[in-house]
Design a protein around this motif. Sequence first.
Motif, PDB file in Angstrom:
ATOM      1  N   SER A  93      -9.842   6.927  -4.461  1.00  0.00           N
ATOM      2  CA  SER A  93     -10.174   7.306  -5.832  1.00  0.00           C
ATOM      3  C   SER A  93      -9.052   6.891  -6.787  1.00  0.00           C
ATOM      4  CB  SER A  93     -10.371   8.821  -5.888  1.00  0.00           C
ATOM      5  OG  SER A  93     -10.211   9.256  -7.218  1.00  0.00           O
ATOM      6  N   PRO A  94      -9.383   6.213  -7.880  1.00  0.00           N
ATOM      7  CA  PRO A  94      -8.333   5.802  -8.825  1.00  0.00           C
ATOM      8  C   PRO A  94      -7.652   6.996  -9.475  1.00  0.00           C
ATOM      9  CG  PRO A  94     -10.524   5.279  -9.694  1.00  0.00           C
ATOM     10  CD  PRO A  94     -10.715   5.758  -8.282  1.00  0.00           C
ATOM     11  N   ALA A 145      -6.912   9.711  -7.680  1.00  0.00           N
ATOM     12  CA  ALA A 145      -5.957  10.177  -6.658  1.00  0.00           C
ATOM     13  C   ALA A 145      -4.710   9.279  -6.634  1.00  0.00           C
ATOM     14  CB  ALA A 145      -6.626  10.201  -5.289  1.00  0.00           C
ATOM     15  N   PRO A 175     -10.633   5.974   2.547  1.00  0.00           N
ATOM     16  CA  PRO A 175     -10.839   7.374   2.915  1.00  0.00           C
ATOM     17  C   PRO A 175     -12.300   7.719   3.202  1.00  0.00           C
ATOM     18  CG  PRO A 175     -10.811   7.180   0.529  1.00  0.00           C
ATOM     19  CD  PRO A 175     -10.774   5.771   1.083  1.00  0.00           C
ATOM     20  N   ASN A 176     -13.235   6.846   2.751  1.00  0.00           N
ATOM     21  CA  ASN A 176     -14.655   7.227   2.780  1.00  0.00           C
ATOM     22  C   ASN A 176     -15.552   5.988   2.677  1.00  0.00           C
ATOM     23  OD1 ASN A 176     -14.361   6.423   0.123  1.00  0.00           O
ATOM     24  ND2 ASN A 176     -14.534   8.483  -0.755  1.00  0.00           N
ATOM     25  N   ARG A 210      -9.050  15.818   0.040  1.00  0.00           N
ATOM     26  CA  ARG A 210      -9.961  16.818  -0.546  1.00  0.00           C
ATOM     27  C   ARG A 210     -11.144  17.104   0.379  1.00  0.00           C
ATOM     28  NH1 ARG A 210      -6.825  18.609  -4.096  1.00  0.00           N
ATOM     29  NH2 ARG A 210      -8.537  19.919  -4.774  1.00  0.00           N
ATOM     30  N   MET A 211     -10.917  16.975   1.679  1.00  0.00           N
ATOM     31  CA  MET A 211     -11.986  17.199   2.667  1.00  0.00           C
ATOM     32  C   MET A 211     -11.396  17.889   3.886  1.00  0.00           C
ATOM     33  SD  MET A 211     -13.918  13.571   3.159  1.00  0.00           S
ATOM     34  CE  MET A 211     -12.813  12.331   2.498  1.00  0.00           C
ATOM     35  N   PHE A 243      -8.424   1.451  -1.092  1.00  0.00           N
ATOM     36  CA  PHE A 243      -9.637   1.621  -1.898  1.00  0.00           C
ATOM     37  C   PHE A 243      -9.976   3.100  -1.879  1.00  0.00           C
ATOM     38  CE2 PHE A 243      -9.463  -2.767  -0.702  1.00  0.00           C
ATOM     39  CZ  PHE A 243      -9.855  -3.434  -1.858  1.00  0.00           C
ATOM     40  N   CYS A 267       3.623   9.530   0.676  1.00  0.00           N
ATOM     41  CA  CYS A 267       2.312  10.062   0.302  1.00  0.00           C
ATOM     42  C   CYS A 267       2.479  11.028  -0.874  1.00  0.00           C
ATOM     43  CB  CYS A 267       1.688  10.792   1.489  1.00  0.00           C
ATOM     44  SG  CYS A 267       0.159  11.640   1.039  1.00  0.00           S
ATOM     45  N   PRO A 268       1.824  10.762  -2.011  1.00  0.00           N
ATOM     46  CA  PRO A 268       1.975  11.646  -3.168  1.00  0.00           C
ATOM     47  C   PRO A 268       1.431  13.054  -2.944  1.00  0.00           C
ATOM     48  CG  PRO A 268       0.908   9.565  -3.782  1.00  0.00           C
ATOM     49  CD  PRO A 268       0.973   9.605  -2.285  1.00  0.00           C
ATOM     50  N   PHE A 269       0.655  13.256  -1.871  1.00  0.00           N
ATOM     51  CA  PHE A 269       0.077  14.571  -1.601  1.00  0.00           C
ATOM     52  C   PHE A 269       0.785  15.286  -0.442  1.00  0.00           C
ATOM     53  CE2 PHE A 269      -3.092  11.822  -3.561  1.00  0.00           C
ATOM     54  CZ  PHE A 269      -3.344  12.559  -4.709  1.00  0.00           C
ATOM     55  N   VAL A 323      -8.223   6.789   7.302  1.00  0.00           N
ATOM     56  CA  VAL A 323      -7.131   7.765   7.450  1.00  0.00           C
ATOM     57  C   VAL A 323      -7.630   9.195   7.356  1.00  0.00           C
ATOM     58  CG1 VAL A 323      -4.919   8.547   6.549  1.00  0.00           C
ATOM     59  CG2 VAL A 323      -5.505   6.126   6.462  1.00  0.00           C
ATOM     60  N   ASN A 342      -4.770  15.787   0.658  1.00  0.00           N
ATOM     61  CA  ASN A 342      -4.736  14.331   0.496  1.00  0.00           C
ATOM     62  C   ASN A 342      -6.123  13.755   0.273  1.00  0.00           C
ATOM     63  OD1 ASN A 342      -3.307  11.846   0.551  1.00  0.00           O
ATOM     64  ND2 ASN A 342      -3.861  11.530   2.696  1.00  0.00           N
ATOM     65  N   ARG A 379       0.835  -1.209   0.000  1.00  0.00           N
ATOM     66  CA  ARG A 379       0.000   0.000   0.000  1.00  0.00           C
ATOM     67  C   ARG A 379       0.875   1.267   0.000  1.00  0.00           C
ATOM     68  NH1 ARG A 379      -0.645   4.729   2.533  1.00  0.00           N
ATOM     69  NH2 ARG A 379      -0.435   3.736   4.585  1.00  0.00           N
ATOM     70  N   ARG A 434     -16.175  -0.992  -1.067  1.00  0.00           N
ATOM     71  CA  ARG A 434     -15.306  -1.770  -1.968  1.00  0.00           C
ATOM     72  C   ARG A 434     -14.434  -2.757  -1.186  1.00  0.00           C
ATOM     73  NH1 ARG A 434     -11.570   2.042  -4.949  1.00  0.00           N
ATOM     74  NH2 ARG A 434     -10.890   0.136  -5.972  1.00  0.00           N
ATOM     75  N   LYS A 489     -17.441   4.894   0.251  1.00  0.00           N
ATOM     76  CA  LYS A 489     -17.291   4.107  -0.985  1.00  0.00           C
ATOM     77  C   LYS A 489     -16.092   3.159  -0.864  1.00  0.00           C
ATOM     78  CE  LYS A 489     -17.180   4.355  -5.969  1.00  0.00           C
ATOM     79  NZ  LYS A 489     -17.479   5.126  -7.163  1.00  0.00           N
TER      80      LYS A 489
HETATM   81  N1  COA Z   1     -12.933   4.411  -4.455  1.00  0.00           N
HETATM   82  C1  COA Z   1     -13.130   4.614  -5.781  1.00  0.00           C
HETATM   83  N2  COA Z   1     -13.617   5.731  -6.314  1.00  0.00           N
HETATM   84  C2  COA Z   1     -13.946   6.712  -5.459  1.00  0.00           C
HETATM   85  C3  COA Z   1     -13.779   6.574  -4.069  1.00  0.00           C
HETATM   86  C4  COA Z   1     -13.236   5.374  -3.567  1.00  0.00           C
HETATM   87  N3  COA Z   1     -13.043   5.175  -2.270  1.00  0.00           N
HETATM   88  N4  COA Z   1     -14.201   7.712  -3.497  1.00  0.00           N
HETATM   89  C5  COA Z   1     -14.616   8.530  -4.475  1.00  0.00           C
HETATM   90  N5  COA Z   1     -14.460   7.921  -5.657  1.00  0.00           N
HETATM   91  C6  COA Z   1     -14.776   8.451  -6.976  1.00  0.00           C
HETATM   92  C7  COA Z   1     -16.177   8.984  -7.087  1.00  0.00           C
HETATM   93  O1  COA Z   1     -17.086   7.966  -7.400  1.00  0.00           O
HETATM   94  C8  COA Z   1     -16.051   9.986  -8.207  1.00  0.00           C
HETATM   95  O2  COA Z   1     -15.973   9.306  -9.430  1.00  0.00           O
HETATM   96  P1  COA Z   1     -16.455   9.977 -10.830  1.00  0.00           P
HETATM   97  O3  COA Z   1     -15.550  11.174 -11.023  1.00  0.00           O
HETATM   98  O4  COA Z   1     -16.220   8.899 -11.809  1.00  0.00           O
HETATM   99  O5  COA Z   1     -17.870  10.345 -10.600  1.00  0.00           O
HETATM  100  C9  COA Z   1     -14.681  10.592  -7.953  1.00  0.00           C
HETATM  101  O6  COA Z   1     -13.942   9.586  -7.223  1.00  0.00           O
HETATM  102  C10 COA Z   1     -14.740  11.867  -7.146  1.00  0.00           C
HETATM  103  O7  COA Z   1     -15.486  11.627  -5.960  1.00  0.00           O
HETATM  104  P2  COA Z   1     -15.528  12.664  -4.753  1.00  0.00           P
HETATM  105  O8  COA Z   1     -16.321  12.071  -3.642  1.00  0.00           O
HETATM  106  O9  COA Z   1     -15.964  14.018  -5.293  1.00  0.00           O
HETATM  107  O10 COA Z   1     -14.029  12.673  -4.316  1.00  0.00           O
HETATM  108  P3  COA Z   1     -12.933  13.839  -4.367  1.00  0.00           P
HETATM  109  O11 COA Z   1     -12.494  14.106  -5.728  1.00  0.00           O
HETATM  110  O12 COA Z   1     -13.372  14.958  -3.494  1.00  0.00           O
HETATM  111  O13 COA Z   1     -11.738  13.042  -3.612  1.00  0.00           O
HETATM  112  C11 COA Z   1     -11.185  11.222  -2.129  1.00  0.00           C
HETATM  113  C12 COA Z   1     -11.916  12.549  -2.297  1.00  0.00           C
HETATM  114  C13 COA Z   1     -11.109  10.956  -0.660  1.00  0.00           C
HETATM  115  C14 COA Z   1     -11.976  10.135  -2.827  1.00  0.00           C
HETATM  116  C15 COA Z   1      -9.759  11.331  -2.771  1.00  0.00           C
HETATM  117  O14 COA Z   1      -9.148  12.517  -2.370  1.00  0.00           O
HETATM  118  C16 COA Z   1      -8.888  10.161  -2.388  1.00  0.00           C
HETATM  119  O15 COA Z   1      -9.146   9.052  -2.802  1.00  0.00           O
HETATM  120  N6  COA Z   1      -7.829  10.396  -1.590  1.00  0.00           N
HETATM  121  C17 COA Z   1      -6.954   9.361  -1.127  1.00  0.00           C
HETATM  122  C18 COA Z   1      -5.519   9.757  -1.321  1.00  0.00           C
HETATM  123  C19 COA Z   1      -4.570   8.699  -0.795  1.00  0.00           C
HETATM  124  O16 COA Z   1      -4.813   7.517  -0.913  1.00  0.00           O
HETATM  125  N7  COA Z   1      -3.451   9.160  -0.205  1.00  0.00           N
HETATM  126  C20 COA Z   1      -2.429   8.272   0.289  1.00  0.00           C
HETATM  127  C21 COA Z   1      -2.814   7.454   1.444  1.00  0.00           C
HETATM  128  S1  COA Z   1      -2.951   8.354   2.937  1.00  0.00           S
END
Ligand code: COA
Length: 312
Positions: A54-55, A57, A84-85, A116-117, A52, A242-244, A103, A114, A17, A91, A87
């Motif tokens: 956002s793909p 991110a 992160p959420n 977006r919240m 799990f 962490c890429p962010f 996290v 990281n 991870r 998954r 969804k």
């Molecule tokens: N898995 C897959 N897709 C996800 C998801 C998840 N857990 N959460 C959101 N998405 C998708 C949404 O369905 C949406 O898809 P679409 O554009 O095809 O409609 C898109 O991502 C944007 O969703 P939104 O809720 O508006 O998210 P966001 O753009 O505000 O980003 C996070 C919020 C949390 C999803 C994103 O910032 C993230 O995944 N961050 C993790 C970063 C990370 O892993 N850092 C290192 C580890 S600490």
Amino acid sequence: MISDFSERLIVQEVAPRDGLQIEPRWVETADKIALIDQLSLAGFSRIEAGSFVSPKAIPALRDGDEVFRGIRRQPGVTYVALIPNLKGAERALAAGADELNLVMSASQTHNLANMRMHCEQSLAAFADVVALTHGVAVSLNGSIATTFGCPFEGRIDEDRVLQIVDAYLELGMHGLTLADTTGMANPRQVHRLVQRVLTRVPAAALTLHFHNTRGLGLSNVLAGYEAGARRFDASLGGLGGCPFAPGASGNICTEDLVNLCDEMGLDTGIDLMHLLTLSRRLPALLGHEMPGQVAQAGRNCDLHPIPENLPR
Ligand code: COA
Ligand code: ZN
């Protein structure tokens, strides 16, 4: 000095991870599964096998669903998924994760970068995750990123961290992780904060997560151990970041940590030779050298031939 040599130190492997999330080269799903399957045979009781999120991110881990479904699970190993959420939780549960690692950062700015919240939004999302998992056989771990310092905000107030610890406990998290996302922690700070957190949670529920960005990773492990912590994240080869978080670099290196423990007589249950073999394959998989040191230097017991022509 380490006061109790009989205690076991638990290493959670996070290379699949934290290690792979920042790698520029795509690692095939089959190669991720093979790596996790090999790690499962090295003696770990806990492996963070993917995330799990956002793909968009983190494109490098977009195949988490297939990875979790493809691994050969070993009995006694807990396979953890970072989320992160809600969804992400849905998954991860569908893919069969044993534990969800939720996290959020102590720093509002890093959480915005990281996740977006705002932190409050993360906590609200975690309440939904807790509701979703009610009655489901899955454990919940709450991680606090940037606990020991933030690359945007600098120093993080300890009371802020303790407030998040309390919020996590109120939500019903079974475990907590204090994470030093960009290697800003120092041993005295670690010792102090771990002592404070251990007044709220037992050692069995606490994990420390260090990055070696400023060379203090293993010193921080020993300081945490001295303060009573017993579980530590580490990454094969010293991969990770962490890429962010600007300037992020690798986690503490698993084989360097296990070597330290072996030399000091702390039991990890992990086979160092097996780890070295796996670590030495990483440059071919990822296309660059690893920061870990013991894979290059060898173990203390890997002796060299005595030079010929020594003076009598
Ligand atoms: N898995 C897959 N897709 C996800 C998801 C998840 N857990 N959460 C959101 N998405 C998708 C949404 O369905 C949406 O898809 P679409 O554009 O095809 O409609 C898109 O991502 C944007 O969703 P939104 O809720 O508006 O998210 P966001 O753009 O505000 O980003 C996070 C919020 C949390 C999803 C994103 O910032 C993230 O995944 N961050 C993790 C970063 C990370 O892993 N850092 C290192 C580890 S600490
Ligand atoms: Zn990390």
